[in-house]
Design a protein around this motif. Structure first.
Motif, PDB file in Angstrom:
ATOM      1  N   ALA A 260      37.801  31.127 -50.867  1.00  0.00           N
ATOM      2  CA  ALA A 260      36.830  30.603 -51.458  1.00  0.00           C
ATOM      3  C   ALA A 260      37.194  29.792 -52.795  1.00  0.00           C
ATOM      4  O   ALA A 260      38.003  30.590 -53.356  1.00  0.00           O
ATOM      5  N   LEU A 261      37.047  28.588 -52.860  1.00  0.00           N
ATOM      6  CA  LEU A 261      37.503  27.756 -54.192  1.00  0.00           C
ATOM      7  C   LEU A 261      36.085  27.148 -54.990  1.00  0.00           C
ATOM      8  O   LEU A 261      35.262  26.945 -54.237  1.00  0.00           O
ATOM      9  N   GLU A 262      36.229  27.204 -56.187  1.00  0.00           N
ATOM     10  CA  GLU A 262      35.226  26.457 -57.055  1.00  0.00           C
ATOM     11  C   GLU A 262      35.331  24.926 -56.911  1.00  0.00           C
ATOM     12  O   GLU A 262      34.658  24.057 -57.118  1.00  0.00           O
ATOM     13  N   ASP A 263      36.775  24.571 -56.602  1.00  0.00           N
ATOM     14  CA  ASP A 263      36.893  23.061 -56.459  1.00  0.00           C
ATOM     15  C   ASP A 263      37.845  22.786 -55.132  1.00  0.00           C
ATOM     16  O   ASP A 263      39.046  23.402 -55.321  1.00  0.00           O
ATOM     17  N   LEU A 264      37.471  21.954 -54.138  1.00  0.00           N
ATOM     18  CA  LEU A 264      38.573  22.075 -53.152  1.00  0.00           C
ATOM     19  C   LEU A 264      39.771  21.323 -53.431  1.00  0.00           C
ATOM     20  O   LEU A 264      40.692  21.293 -52.581  1.00  0.00           O
ATOM     21  N   ASN A 265      39.918  20.659 -54.382  1.00  0.00           N
ATOM     22  CA  ASN A 265      40.959  19.702 -54.769  1.00  0.00           C
ATOM     23  C   ASN A 265      42.156  20.902 -55.146  1.00  0.00           C
ATOM     24  O   ASN A 265      43.361  20.514 -55.158  1.00  0.00           O
ATOM     25  N   ASP A 266      41.672  22.098 -55.337  1.00  0.00           N
ATOM     26  CA  ASP A 266      42.881  23.230 -55.569  1.00  0.00           C
ATOM     27  C   ASP A 266      43.319  23.672 -54.385  1.00  0.00           C
ATOM     28  O   ASP A 266      44.499  24.357 -54.416  1.00  0.00           O
TER      29      ASP A 266
END
Length: 282
Positions: A260-266
């Motif tokens: 799970a990520l807060e920003d998919l750019n990560d």
């Protein structure tokens, strides 16, 4: 059990609570499930390190699939507002929490089912509901910046090396407009909308269809999703799944996601493979 309804000439299956459960009982079950899900929620301390159980099987990802509403375009919250307006115009008092419970992370089939159950006679059928809600949604969308930049950047980046497609539960014309709005038509192999498959999410039919169109087994695909229903669909199809869990949006149970990520750019394929235990597989 479910029931079939006609939408623009096509029959689709409504999936949700059994029809021998009353509205009051159904709402009670939904609340109980939400409380239980909350106890299973993933506690997120760092956007790059999540305490989510790893898959025993190591990934060999060969394609990536994106949900649209809430993952690429911040449109789900606008549908919540559209439902609020439609109900209030009919002198039905509804709170933001009630509207979120009706709409957020839920398939269109179930949205209609919930509204028909709680507010009998408000909409004649699914088609009438959509005809009322869509102009409201379009007016809201045109007055907001709905693009999610990190997610769109990831889609474009992945498309250089992998097949990429969009798997949405929205209607075809809304998905087509979203693709144009994001400017991603040259980057995707195809998109699937709710008109192309049945039942809707959380049923895995959509992701199984996407894998078949790509000519790949489901376990060679990774899906990006923002809702519990979407995560369930991807995982039950046999795919890997990464959740977009933005802190400024309504809570969703993402505990079945592989990351799970807060920003998919990560996200990078290399970081995901390393997280799963084998950095050399992608």
């Amino acid at each position: 059990m479910g029931v079939s309804v006609a939408i623009a000439g096509n029959w689709r299956t409504v999936v949700g609570f059994p029809y021998n459960v009353s509205c009051r009982q159904g709402d009670g079950l939904r609340r109980q499930y939400a409380r239980a899900a909350h106890l299973r929620a993933v506690i997120i301390a760092d956007p790059h390190v999540r305490n989510i159980p790893q898959q025993e099987k190591q990934p060999m990802i060969r394609a990536f699939l994106f949900d649209m509403d809430g993952t690429l375009i911040d449109s789900e919250i606008l549908w919540v507002e559209a439902v609020e307006m439609a109900l209030r115009d009919r002198r039905i008092a509804v709170t933001r929490e009630e509207a979120l419970d009706i709409v957020y992370g839920i398939s269109w089939d179930e949205i209609y089912e919930i509204i028909a159950c709680r507010y009998p006679g408000v909409f004649e059928d699914m088609q009438a509901m959509y005809a009322d809600l869509q102009p409201r949604f379009l007016a809201l969308r045109d007055s907001h910046d709905v693009l999610i930049p990190g997610s769109i950047a990831l889609l474009k980046r992945l498309s250089k090396d992998y097949p990429v497609a969009i798997v949405s539960g929205s209607f075809e014309k809304d998905v087509a407009h979203g693709v144009r709005l994001m400017g991603v038509e040259p980057y995707i192999r195809f998109f699937l909308s709710g008109d192309h498959y049945a039942p809707g999410k959380p049923n895995p039919a959509c992701y199984r269809m996407a894998a078949e169109r790509l000519g790949l087994p489901p376990d060679a695909c990774l899906a990006f999703e923002d809702s519990e229903a979407g995560i369930r669909a991807a995982k039950d199809a046999g795919m890997y799944c990464v959740a977009l869990a933005r802190p400024d949006r309504p809570w969703q149970d993402v505990s079945r996601a592989d990351w799970a990520l807060e920003d998919l750019n990560d996200f990078t394929p290399e970081a995901y493979a390393q997280r799963q235990g084998d950095p050399g597989q992608m």
